[in-house]
Write an enzyme that holds these catalytic residues in place. Structure first.
Site, short mmCIF file in Angstrom:
data_model
loop_
_atom_site.label_atom_id
_atom_site.label_comp_id
_atom_site.label_asym_id
_atom_site.label_seq_id
_atom_site.Cartn_x
_atom_site.Cartn_y
_atom_site.Cartn_z
N MET A 154 -1.30 8.45 -29.37
CA MET A 154 -0.73 9.05 -28.16
C MET A 154 -0.71 8.02 -27.03
O MET A 154 -1.51 8.07 -26.08
CB MET A 154 -1.51 10.31 -27.79
CG MET A 154 -1.34 11.43 -28.82
SD MET A 154 -2.25 12.94 -28.44
CE MET A 154 -3.92 12.47 -28.90
N GLU A 157 -8.46 17.15 -30.44
CA GLU A 157 -8.88 16.21 -29.41
C GLU A 157 -10.27 16.56 -28.89
O GLU A 157 -10.70 17.71 -28.99
CB GLU A 157 -7.86 16.18 -28.26
CG GLU A 157 -6.46 15.77 -28.71
CD GLU A 157 -5.48 15.61 -27.55
OE1 GLU A 157 -5.92 15.24 -26.45
OE2 GLU A 157 -4.26 15.85 -27.77
N TRP A 197 6.69 12.69 -26.22
CA TRP A 197 6.01 13.72 -25.44
C TRP A 197 6.62 13.66 -24.05
O TRP A 197 6.45 12.68 -23.36
CB TRP A 197 4.49 13.46 -25.37
CG TRP A 197 3.82 14.56 -24.61
CD1 TRP A 197 3.53 14.60 -23.28
CD2 TRP A 197 3.40 15.82 -25.14
NE1 TRP A 197 2.95 15.78 -22.93
CE2 TRP A 197 2.86 16.56 -24.06
CE3 TRP A 197 3.44 16.41 -26.41
CZ2 TRP A 197 2.37 17.85 -24.23
CZ3 TRP A 197 2.93 17.69 -26.56
CH2 TRP A 197 2.39 18.39 -25.48
#
Length: 470
Positions: free
Chosen positions: A323, A260, A448
């Protein structure tokens, strides 16, 4: 399984009676410590007695199979159970089929409506015509609704015995387990992890573990660390060799890359890195996947987004995890963690760049509690969905539901007079996300993160999908 939202004046006994459900089964399915203390706006899962059974203390899988007239093997296969001794109190089981004895005056259509199954499906299973006349006492096999097969990944940051116990309990719901994380180093090594207990839990539930690598350094994602790896093919080859040795030795099944805040100028370097790692991993039998920022268009600006090339990732790796969470991030304003409208914006772009059968969209399993009025620099407290309901109960607040975001929320005042705003997930919000997976024809979903008690999620998941095991 049905989802019911508590209204003013409801009691759990009335709710169970209204749905023809067993009171204790409803209590167990929702893991309710205080069944009498309902919260207006609370979402409950209600098991369907004909096709669902919640495991109770003292039960055995063999006895449940016998009671429903199905084989132990069929019951285990329908629920991804690898060991009949690894079933826990409060887990909902899907019954693969039941036997119905025809009563006077019953038609196939009436029976189909009762069990929420099509006339054609019942006729097919029983070898009869859809318009067949039924005889009193005739025994019919009633199949469950067929569920689409999807892959589910679960990240966990609990690299300890507690995390292993959670995987043992819920692992039948996972295709992959991704212990988070191994940080790469500039010399091609990576940080160690005491992951033995987690890997054993994954093996016991038939879950494939993924080896997660990141560019994490000094408690944050580091752009310079990513550059040091992505700009040096020699270091990459050292890293790949080290990864393959560790993954083979520990029994990992694939590699998951979560780089990231990569510099925009390293976009093509990242793509080349992915081609090299796939060329090394595939011959060894390992899959390769990536986690990418939630982009809404190809040219979306920002350090988080620019180096993540959706089209290239979709072509190179086995699957990609957008994500799609953290809109309501801890350092930001109060908001839903995974607002469905924003997830849809990301997927609308993602499916134009990545094959749908390679997309495993992110799913949040937590919530946050912000102090309000919100001030720049304040950090929200992360909470579990279960704690969200507990807070609403403690402060006698009704839970509201935002239809645009498909997320529950409420406000309360604590003992010091401080106002708070809470956003979290519940059975309704997860159903909306699973509907999104079906609508877009995606490969599956990625949680997550584990470690946040959320008992309603698992029956909702099981009601929507048959989780693929590999």
């Amino acid at each position: 399984m049905q989802i019911y939202v508590v209204k003013s004046g409801d009691t759990l006994w009335q709710i169970a009676q209204r749905h023809g459900a067993d009171f204790n089964q409803v209590v167990l399915a929702n893991q309710m410590a205080e069944p009498g203390a309902l919260v207006v706006g609370q979402a409950l899962v209600i098991p369907q007695p004909a096709f669902e059974y919640v495991f109770q203390s003292g039960d055995s899988l063999a006895r449940i199979a016998s009671n429903y007239g199905v084989s132990l093997r069929a019951l285990m296969e329908a629920n991804n159970i690898t060991d009949p001794n690894l079933v826990f109190t409060g887990e909902m089981l899907k019954i693969p089929s039941v036997t119905h004895t025809v009563q006077s005056g019953e038609t196939l259509g009436e029976i189909a409506r009762r069990y929420h199954v099509s006339v054609e499906r019942i006729a097919q299973v029983n070898g009869i015509q859809p318009n067949a006349e039924l005889a009193i006492g005739q025994r019919l096999r009633i199949p469950v609704l067929e569920r689409p097969v999807k892959e589910i990944n679960a990240y966990t940051t609990q690299i300890n015995e507690q995390g292993a116990q959670e995987v043992t309990r819920h692992g039948r719901n996972f295709t992959y387990l991704s212990p988070f994380m191994h940080a790469v180093n500039e010399d091609g090594t990576f940080t160690p992890m005491q992951d033995q207990a987690l890997l054993e839990a994954a093996r016991s539930t038939g879950t494939a573990p993924l080896f997660v690598i990141t560019n994490f350094k000094n408690r944050k994602f580091d752009s310079d660390l990513a550059a040091a790896i992505l700009r040096n093919p020699d270091i990459q080859e050292t890293l790949f060799t080290n990864l393959i040795a560790e993954m083979k030795q520990k029994g990992y099944r694939g590699l998951n890359i979560d780089f990231e805040y990569v510099y925009p100028q390293d976009r093509e370097n990242y793509n080349s890195f992915l081609r090299r790692v796939v060329a090394r991993m595939h011959p060894e039998g390992f899959s390769v996947s990536t986690a990418v920022a939630p982009k809404e268009r190809a040219d979306q600006p920002g350090l988080l987004y620019e180096a993540h090339d959706y089209k290239a990732h979709g072509e190179i790796v086995d699957f990609v995890i957008p994500m799609t969470y953290e809109w309501g991030w801890a350092g930001g304003r109060p908001w839903a963690i995974s607002p469905i409208n924003k997830m849809r914006d990301v997927l609308n772009y993602a499916v134009t760049a990545i094959p749908r059968n390679k997309i495993i969209t992110g799913l949040s399993l937590y919530g946050r509690d912000w102090k309000i009025p919100w001030q720049e620099g304040t950090i929200a407290r992360t909470i579990s969905p279960e704690e969200g309901v507990q807070l609403a109960r403690r402060y006698n607040e009704a839970i509201e539901y935002n239809e645009t975001y498909q997320a529950p929320h409420f406000r309360y005042t604590d003992e010091t007079g401080q106002r708070h705003e809470v956003w979290f997930e519940d059975a309704r919000s997860m159903q909306a996300k699973y509907d999104l997976i079906k609508e877009y024809g995606l490969r599956g979903g990625s949680y997550w993160v584990l470690g946040n008690p959320f008992p309603q999620n698992w029956p909702v998941l099981q009601n929507n999908f048959k989780v693929r095991k590999i």
